[in-house]
Structures are given as C-alpha cells and as structure tokens.
Design a protein around this motif. Structure first.
Motif, PDB file in Angstrom:
ATOM      1  N   PRO A   1      58.692  -8.635  58.696  1.00  0.00           N
ATOM      2  CA  PRO A   1      58.250  -7.427  57.976  1.00  0.00           C
ATOM      3  C   PRO A   1      58.258  -6.177  58.880  1.00  0.00           C
ATOM      4  O   PRO A   1      58.296  -5.062  58.380  1.00  0.00           O
ATOM      5  N   SER A   2      58.271  -6.372  60.193  1.00  0.00           N
ATOM      6  CA  SER A   2      58.241  -5.223  61.097  1.00  0.00           C
ATOM      7  C   SER A   2      59.631  -4.740  61.495  1.00  0.00           C
ATOM      8  O   SER A   2      59.785  -3.622  61.971  1.00  0.00           O
ATOM      9  N   LEU A   3      60.641  -5.567  61.280  1.00  0.00           N
ATOM     10  CA  LEU A   3      61.994  -5.209  61.730  1.00  0.00           C
ATOM     11  C   LEU A   3      63.026  -5.838  60.795  1.00  0.00           C
ATOM     12  O   LEU A   3      63.130  -7.060  60.717  1.00  0.00           O
ATOM     13  N   THR A   4      63.760  -4.968  60.110  1.00  0.00           N
ATOM     14  CA  THR A   4      64.790  -5.422  59.170  1.00  0.00           C
ATOM     15  C   THR A   4      66.159  -5.222  59.810  1.00  0.00           C
ATOM     16  O   THR A   4      66.438  -4.155  60.351  1.00  0.00           O
ATOM     17  N   THR A   5      66.976  -6.260  59.745  1.00  0.00           N
ATOM     18  CA  THR A   5      68.318  -6.155  60.336  1.00  0.00           C
ATOM     19  C   THR A   5      69.366  -6.291  59.233  1.00  0.00           C
ATOM     20  O   THR A   5      69.190  -7.039  58.274  1.00  0.00           O
ATOM     21  N   ALA A   6      70.457  -5.544  59.383  1.00  0.00           N
ATOM     22  CA  ALA A   6      71.501  -5.562  58.355  1.00  0.00           C
ATOM     23  C   ALA A   6      72.856  -5.361  59.020  1.00  0.00           C
ATOM     24  O   ALA A   6      72.966  -4.695  60.056  1.00  0.00           O
ATOM     25  N   TRP A   7      73.878  -5.946  58.421  1.00  0.00           N
ATOM     26  CA  TRP A   7      75.241  -5.711  58.887  1.00  0.00           C
ATOM     27  C   TRP A   7      75.609  -4.257  58.592  1.00  0.00           C
ATOM     28  O   TRP A   7      75.286  -3.739  57.520  1.00  0.00           O
ATOM     29  N   ILE A   8      76.273  -3.638  59.524  1.00  0.00           N
ATOM     30  CA  ILE A   8      76.757  -2.272  59.282  1.00  0.00           C
ATOM     31  C   ILE A   8      77.878  -2.373  58.239  1.00  0.00           C
ATOM     32  O   ILE A   8      78.813  -3.151  58.418  1.00  0.00           O
TER      33      ILE A   8
ATOM     34  N   ASP B   1      79.395   2.690  63.833  1.00  0.00           N
ATOM     35  CA  ASP B   1      78.075   2.487  64.432  1.00  0.00           C
ATOM     36  C   ASP B   1      77.550   3.722  65.176  1.00  0.00           C
ATOM     37  O   ASP B   1      76.615   4.410  64.714  1.00  0.00           O
ATOM     38  N   ALA B   2      78.184   4.018  66.304  1.00  0.00           N
ATOM     39  CA  ALA B   2      77.614   5.004  67.234  1.00  0.00           C
ATOM     40  C   ALA B   2      77.512   6.399  66.609  1.00  0.00           C
ATOM     41  O   ALA B   2      76.470   7.065  66.720  1.00  0.00           O
ATOM     42  N   SER B   3      78.568   6.844  65.914  1.00  0.00           N
ATOM     43  CA  SER B   3      78.557   8.210  65.382  1.00  0.00           C
ATOM     44  C   SER B   3      77.511   8.361  64.272  1.00  0.00           C
ATOM     45  O   SER B   3      76.929   9.428  64.094  1.00  0.00           O
ATOM     46  N   THR B   4      77.282   7.303  63.525  1.00  0.00           N
ATOM     47  CA  THR B   4      76.275   7.378  62.459  1.00  0.00           C
ATOM     48  C   THR B   4      74.871   7.447  63.059  1.00  0.00           C
ATOM     49  O   THR B   4      74.030   8.254  62.620  1.00  0.00           O
ATOM     50  N   ARG B   5      74.629   6.642  64.071  1.00  0.00           N
ATOM     51  CA  ARG B   5      73.305   6.684  64.710  1.00  0.00           C
ATOM     52  C   ARG B   5      73.068   8.037  65.379  1.00  0.00           C
ATOM     53  O   ARG B   5      71.959   8.569  65.364  1.00  0.00           O
ATOM     54  N   LYS B   6      74.149   8.589  65.922  1.00  0.00           N
ATOM     55  CA  LYS B   6      74.038   9.908  66.547  1.00  0.00           C
ATOM     56  C   LYS B   6      73.715  10.971  65.498  1.00  0.00           C
ATOM     57  O   LYS B   6      72.896  11.871  65.722  1.00  0.00           O
ATOM     58  N   PHE B   7      74.382  10.879  64.318  1.00  0.00           N
ATOM     59  CA  PHE B   7      74.124  11.802  63.204  1.00  0.00           C
ATOM     60  C   PHE B   7      72.654  11.724  62.790  1.00  0.00           C
ATOM     61  O   PHE B   7      71.979  12.753  62.623  1.00  0.00           O
ATOM     62  N   LEU B   8      72.158  10.508  62.643  1.00  0.00           N
ATOM     63  CA  LEU B   8      70.748  10.344  62.232  1.00  0.00           C
ATOM     64  C   LEU B   8      69.805  10.942  63.283  1.00  0.00           C
ATOM     65  O   LEU B   8      68.813  11.586  62.941  1.00  0.00           O
ATOM     66  N   LEU B   9      70.132  10.741  64.537  1.00  0.00           N
ATOM     67  CA  LEU B   9      69.268  11.242  65.613  1.00  0.00           C
ATOM     68  C   LEU B   9      69.323  12.765  65.699  1.00  0.00           C
ATOM     69  O   LEU B   9      68.287  13.437  65.753  1.00  0.00           O
TER      70      LEU B   9
ATOM     71  N   GLY C   1      77.333  -3.371  67.896  1.00  0.00           N
ATOM     72  CA  GLY C   1      78.399  -2.701  67.139  1.00  0.00           C
ATOM     73  C   GLY C   1      78.535  -3.194  65.714  1.00  0.00           C
ATOM     74  O   GLY C   1      79.280  -2.609  64.916  1.00  0.00           O
ATOM     75  N   LYS C   2      77.816  -4.257  65.356  1.00  0.00           N
ATOM     76  CA  LYS C   2      77.976  -4.863  64.026  1.00  0.00           C
ATOM     77  C   LYS C   2      76.706  -4.813  63.184  1.00  0.00           C
ATOM     78  O   LYS C   2      76.754  -4.967  61.969  1.00  0.00           O
ATOM     79  N   VAL C   3      75.581  -4.659  63.865  1.00  0.00           N
ATOM     80  CA  VAL C   3      74.291  -4.800  63.185  1.00  0.00           C
ATOM     81  C   VAL C   3      73.432  -3.579  63.468  1.00  0.00           C
ATOM     82  O   VAL C   3      73.524  -2.990  64.543  1.00  0.00           O
TER      83      VAL C   3
ATOM     84  N   ALA D   1      74.148  10.122  55.732  1.00  0.00           N
ATOM     85  CA  ALA D   1      75.051   9.701  56.814  1.00  0.00           C
ATOM     86  C   ALA D   1      76.307   9.061  56.235  1.00  0.00           C
ATOM     87  O   ALA D   1      77.415   9.263  56.738  1.00  0.00           O
ATOM     88  N   PHE D   2      76.134   8.282  55.183  1.00  0.00           N
ATOM     89  CA  PHE D   2      77.294   7.642  54.539  1.00  0.00           C
ATOM     90  C   PHE D   2      78.234   8.706  53.974  1.00  0.00           C
ATOM     91  O   PHE D   2      79.450   8.629  54.140  1.00  0.00           O
ATOM     92  N   VAL D   3      77.662   9.677  53.303  1.00  0.00           N
ATOM     93  CA  VAL D   3      78.475  10.765  52.753  1.00  0.00           C
ATOM     94  C   VAL D   3      79.232  11.454  53.894  1.00  0.00           C
ATOM     95  O   VAL D   3      80.433  11.701  53.815  1.00  0.00           O
ATOM     96  N   TYR D   4      78.504  11.709  54.971  1.00  0.00           N
ATOM     97  CA  TYR D   4      79.087  12.356  56.143  1.00  0.00           C
ATOM     98  C   TYR D   4      80.229  11.526  56.722  1.00  0.00           C
ATOM     99  O   TYR D   4      81.213  12.050  57.230  1.00  0.00           O
ATOM    100  N   GLN D   5      80.106  10.212  56.639  1.00  0.00           N
ATOM    101  CA  GLN D   5      81.149   9.318  57.162  1.00  0.00           C
ATOM    102  C   GLN D   5      82.289   9.131  56.152  1.00  0.00           C
ATOM    103  O   GLN D   5      83.211   8.349  56.396  1.00  0.00           O
TER     104      GLN D   5
END
Lengths: 393, 393
Positions: free
Chosen positions: B305-312, B318-326, B342-344, B369-373
């Motif tokens: 419940p404290s950490l949810t993991t998902a396939w990208i 990966d990296a550019s989306t996380r950078k956009f969010l940050l 790179g996958k999760v 971020a998805f729209v941006y990508q």
C-alpha cells in the motif's frame, strides 16, 4: 498504551561542554527546508557544494572529501575499515579516550595494533612515534589532532615527516579541531582524516566529514578484501559522490542542508578570522579560570583553543556543580572522561559559541556556583582577568 | 577559492517515489528546536519517548527497541553484525535489490549465506524457505517485508512458524512497511527487525529504528567475538539507551527531535486509521493507473500500500518523462532498480504523502506527461477511476 507525549520544548541550553555545541541559528533554520530526493539534481548540487566547502575547511585539494552518513565515530570507523585489511600493522597514538577508541576500532577491522602511549593531558612525542614506526614498519599511523577528552592540540608536522620517510599513511582525528583551529591536510601531508559536525562546525551531530588523498585512495581501491562494512564502503560511496552518481544508500537530506549552511557561515567569516576568534576567547577563558583558582589540565602551550580543560578546584563537587549550572543557568559544561572522570572539567568554546559574551557568562555562572558550593571566592576576579585579555587584544 | 554559495532554496518537491517521502511539516519544524546535549536529562527523556513510541509502531514489547544513528542500510548492517559471527549459516530470501543487499551485508559479517530466490515482483514462497531451513539448519533467516525495488508485501507468519520449528532467528527488513502497513513484531514472532525514517514515518532520512526480542538479545550478549563494527555494536549501545546511560557516541540530537515528532503524529492518528488510509489511496492510485493503460508490476494481491510499481507503458520514455514530471510539476517518481531499470516506475504514497490530493495530482500530471510524449490518452480516465474508488469507500 503509553503516556501522553507532550509538545517538544527543549530548554535553550548554552552548550559549553565538549560537544555538541550550539548550532548556528541559520543552520537550524536550514534543516526546516522542504526535502528533495537523494538523486534530485538540486541535492547533487548541494553535495558538490559540501565537497567543495569541506575542501576549504580541511585546506585540501583531495577529490575524495565528503560527509559520511553518521556521527564522528562513524568517520573514525570509515577510515579504519577502508584503509586496513586483516593482519595489517597499525600504530595508534593514545593519550586519551579517542586514541583508545581508535585502537578498538582498528582491531575490529583486523589490524595488528601497536600503541604509542603518552600521559593523558600531554602530547605524543614525535620521537616515540619514530621508534614505533621503525620497529613495526606499519601500514599506517593514527593520531588524534584535538583530544576531546583532555584538551590537547597535537603538533603533526614532525610526525608526518616520519610517516613520509617510512612510506606509511598518516591518519588524523580532527573531530574537535576542524573549523576551530588550523587543519592543513595538504600542507601537513595528512593522508586521511575525519571529523564531526557538532563541534567547531556548529552544526547538529549526524554527519562525519572525511578526506582521503590520492595515496590513501589508491590503497582503498587496491584492497584484496571487501570492506567489512557495507554502509561505510568507500569503494561504492565514492561513486555516489562522484560523477557516476550511483545510488548507494539514501543520504540524510536535512543534515546535508545543515552541513552546507554551517560551511557557508564559515566561508563567509573566513578561516583566519575564525581561528583568531577561537584563540582570543580561549585565552580570555583561561585567564579568567586561573584568576578564579583553577589549574589547567592540558600541557602548557599545547592547549586546544576550542576546548579548555581544568582540574576541579578543591572544595567544589563535580556532579552537583554541573547540575547547578545546567538547572539554574541553562549552561552545560563537560565532566571528565576516563582518567579525568570526577576530577576534570571540560569547557568548550566551539564555532558559533566562541564569543566574549559566552566567556563572561560562563565565568560569572562559575563564580555563582562556587558561592553556592560554599567556596570562598574573590568576587569578579575571573571576569576582570578575562576582560583584561580582551582589552589588550 | 570557490564559487559563491547561494542561499539554500530547495524546490518544493512532491516526493512520490520510493523515498525519501516528504516529511510532515511539524517534523521539519521540530528539527529547528535548539540543541541540548546527548546526556542532558531532557534528551534522555526524548530517547525514552522514542523507544516507547517505536514500540507502538513496531507493535512490540521488546525492550531493545531504538534508533541507530544512520540511515536504513545502517539498520540492516546493525542486525547482521550483531547477530552473525564468522562462519554462521544464514538463509537470505532474495526477490529484489534489498534482499541482494542483505546477502552482501551478511557475507561481510562473515556469514555462510544460502539464498532462497524468487522472481522479482513475486513473494518468497514459504515452502522454499522450509526446504532451505531444513537442509541448511541456519542460525537465522532474513527476509524483506516490503521490497522497495519491486513493491511486494511479503507475508511472514508461515515463514515465522518454520523458523520457530527449526529454532532459528527470523530477521525482517521493514524499511518501507513500518508506519504504512501492519508490522506485528510480537504477534508474528519476528526476532529482529529494522527500518528507516524516510518512508512511511514521514521524517527525513538519517535514523534507523531497530527492535530485538529477548531471544535475539541473548544471542548478541553471548557472542564469542566482538561485533566487527564499533559504531553499531549493540553490546555497548544498549547501555546508552538503557538505564546505565553510558556514553557511546554523540547521538544525532536534531534527528532525535524529528523522530519523536513523526512518531507523535502517528500516535495521534492511530495505526488502524493510518493503515486504512494507505490502503485506500493505493487502491485509488492503482485503479487510476490501470485506467490509463498501465500494467502493475508486483504480484496481484501482494502489492504494497505504500509503494505501487507498474510497467512503463509502450511509447513512453523513462528518463525524459520523469524529468518532465520533476521540472514541470515538481513531482518525483521513482525509476526501476536492478532488473526493473528503464522498464518500471515506482510510485510511493507514504505516510504524510498518502492522500487523495496526491493521488489525483499524480494521475493528472502523468496524463499531461503522456500527452507531452505524444502518447494517445483517454482524457480524465485515470482520475475518473480513482474518484470512483473514493466514492465507494
């Protein structure tokens, strides 16, 4: 299940013992800044600033200069577990509690330790180190620069030359000296050193600045065995602080903020001014203590400017007097450690706390404590002697 | 000598990765309180409060329950260096990075390690542990309760019964579970456990809560060899936290304040309400992620419940989306570790950060971020699914 937990309201202590000293208020405020992640570009920049600022206070160009995620003792352990492999010969100089601790830590790292002893309150004589080095041919010599248990400031240059000649590493404990008195890592030829944040850096305890030169670093990177501590393993940690930025463990973010702020404060003041300030206030305190009848504990001419030690005068009881100072004046002074327990007091004037106001406040409170203990005092003698020092500065 | 060092102004990040999570603002304020000494009666009371409050969150009566002066990995090392002696047989369960780390740490402590492997993103099956325990007859079995690299919540009761039957110790990593999901040390029969402050406790990183029952403590106090780490040696540290109050090392005072405050916050909320909150927000997040086309990474029914993991998702980098969010939203999410690199993605909703507002904020920002990508999205699908969970709660 438990009692109620009231609001946190620590008293406003004046911490004039062997440490922690009071943090600079700017440092406390810095810790209240919002957290960023340990791989956030902003935090990586803070780490870079801390490395660069630590090089400034250590007076070194050593690339491997950074803060370990533990208190000063973790810094001590870092040096030994990384530089020592099982069976290595090590010479440790002991003239107080922290030299003794180094022996214990080195032995746990598998070192074969030879001790060079000196009486507590005295420096280690270079000739004794030379003898030991010549007979043992050690991998490293370890010594305390500022012995917090006795108030001794150890000269290092001659011992460094002995180590150079014998081609062994010199490791130095700078816990109570860094930021309060000259620590010239490069000029003095020190191969590895460690410190703590809670003394002359005026930051809360929790980080251990360390520095290793290229010679020491090569020893680490050519080890035959894994470092026995994963948490303190510099072969990995250097890649988190270095360009690679490999995740090792989650760094203590808020303490990283605090370290940066205390180092900025030091950088703004400048090392020279800071050391002069520590020296002046220590001279005033010592003059005041002597005028009140104290006899100093540490060897004349080798006394630390950050920590003054004195025999507890006859007719004054240790514990009840320290309790009086704490409860009535909110002043903490330090009792003796080891051989000095019950017989010696330790007065710290470290970093932010090394001020004329604190010297006078301490002397005034001590006089009141003496009166409270029924000891005859010459009123104002301590203050007058201290003021005389300031007048003639 | 260096560039100028500007005022500290960290961005106001929303830390929705694997930790650190945002500290509760009350906790940050607590750290700005003035320092007291590590042997000050007021600090000793704070240590007592912290022990008592840690017993509350660990759901234990263990006397030896306290905070080590390092981050979570120092907690891991504490357990192994104190419980293991050279040559001891140890079984370590590995289904992610932190299980792997335990193997390394245990081996450095001299353990002969047998690994029970499971695929990453899956739990360790009790039958596999049973087989290993029966063939190895280990001194201890170590397992991760909440694997931060994969998002798996490991059931422990059956494995505990296996350990009891074989009379070996059970050691559990609770770094990402403590304070966010049930950790029942006594009821589940866990002999030793450790955690970190920067996850569900909502405190900055820097301390490692640990707890040892009397059986584990007896193992420590009957050791034949000294603990290899002086800094983490519980045979000494228990006498600083205990009635004796023997000085060991200078405790990190401000972090002690922070720990007390975060534990007070938890005590006020109550464990049951806190766990329900974490569960609800994780359910909403997962519903939202699925509606956006994510596939969850961790095994169904065993997700933290404290950490949810998902396939990208395909078509998202990966990296550019996380950078956009940050950079655009000030939101940090976690990339994959080890096999998942790179996958999760890893989304943390820990302690103070487990709120409806954060779930919706994250889903909204991910859609942007998805729209941006350039990825086709069904507008508002994630939000709608999450809101549906809250409506039906």
């Amino acid at each position: 299940m438990c009692n109620d937990y009231a609001e946190l309201k620590p008293s406003e202590r004046l911490l004039l013992g062997p440490g922690p000293s009071n943090a600079d208020p700017r440092v406390l405020r810095a810790m209240a800044a919002p957290l960023v992640g340990h791989l956030d570009p902003e935090f990586l920049q803070i780490m870079n600033d801390n490395m660069s600022l630590l090089r400034y206070v250590f007076q070194t160009k050593n690339e491997l200069t950074m803060a370990m995620s533990g208190t000063g003792s973790a810094g001590m352990e870092t040096v030994f577990v990384n530089l020592v492999e099982p069976g290595d010969k090590v010479v440790v100089c002991v003239n107080g509690v922290f030299g003794q601790r180094m022996v214990d830590v080195a032995q746990r790292a598998g070192a074969e330790v030879t001790v060079v002893n000196a009486p507590w309150g005295q420096i280690i004589e270079a000739a004794e180190v030379k003898k030991a080095v010549e007979s043992v041919k050690p991998k490293l010599v370890a010594i305390v620069h500022a012995e917090t248990s006795t108030g001794i400031l150890q000269p290092l240059e001659e011992i460094s030359a002995i180590c150079k000649e014998a081609d062994c590493l010199l490791v130095v404990d700078c816990v109570t000296s860094l930021g309060g008195v000259e620590v010239k890592i490069d000029e003095w030829g020190i191969d590895a050193a460690y410190s703590g944040t809670q003394k002359c850096l005026s930051c809360p305890p929790g980080l251990a600045p360390v520095t290793f030169n290229e010679k020491a670093r090569a020893v680490i990177n050519k080890r035959k065995n894994k470092v026995q501590s994963w948490y303190l393993d510099l072969t990995m940690i250097q890649n988190y602080w270095g360009q690679e930025r490999f995740y090792h463990h989650t760094a203590p973010i808020s303490m990283g903020y605090a370290l940066r702020e205390c180092l900025r404060v030091i950088y703004e003041e400048g090392l020279e001014a800071r050391f002069a300030r520590h020296k002046l206030n220590a001279e005033a305190l010592k003059a005041g203590l002597k005028a009140m009848g104290f006899k100093l504990y540490a060897q004349e001419g080798r006394q630390l400017p950050s920590l003054t030690t004195a025999w507890i005068p006859e007719g004054v009881e240790d514990a009840s007097t320290r309790k009086f100072l704490l409860n009535k004046y909110n002043i903490e002074i330090g009792g003796g450690l080891g051989e000095g327990k019950g017989k010696v007091w330790r007065f710290g004037l470290m970093g932010h706390n090394s001020t004329e106001k604190n010297v006078l406040t301490l002397l005034t409170a001590l006089e009141a404590a003496f009166v409270y203990q029924g000891k005859t005092v010459e009123p104002g003698a301590g203050i007058a002697a201290a003021l005389e020092v300031y007048k003639n500065k």
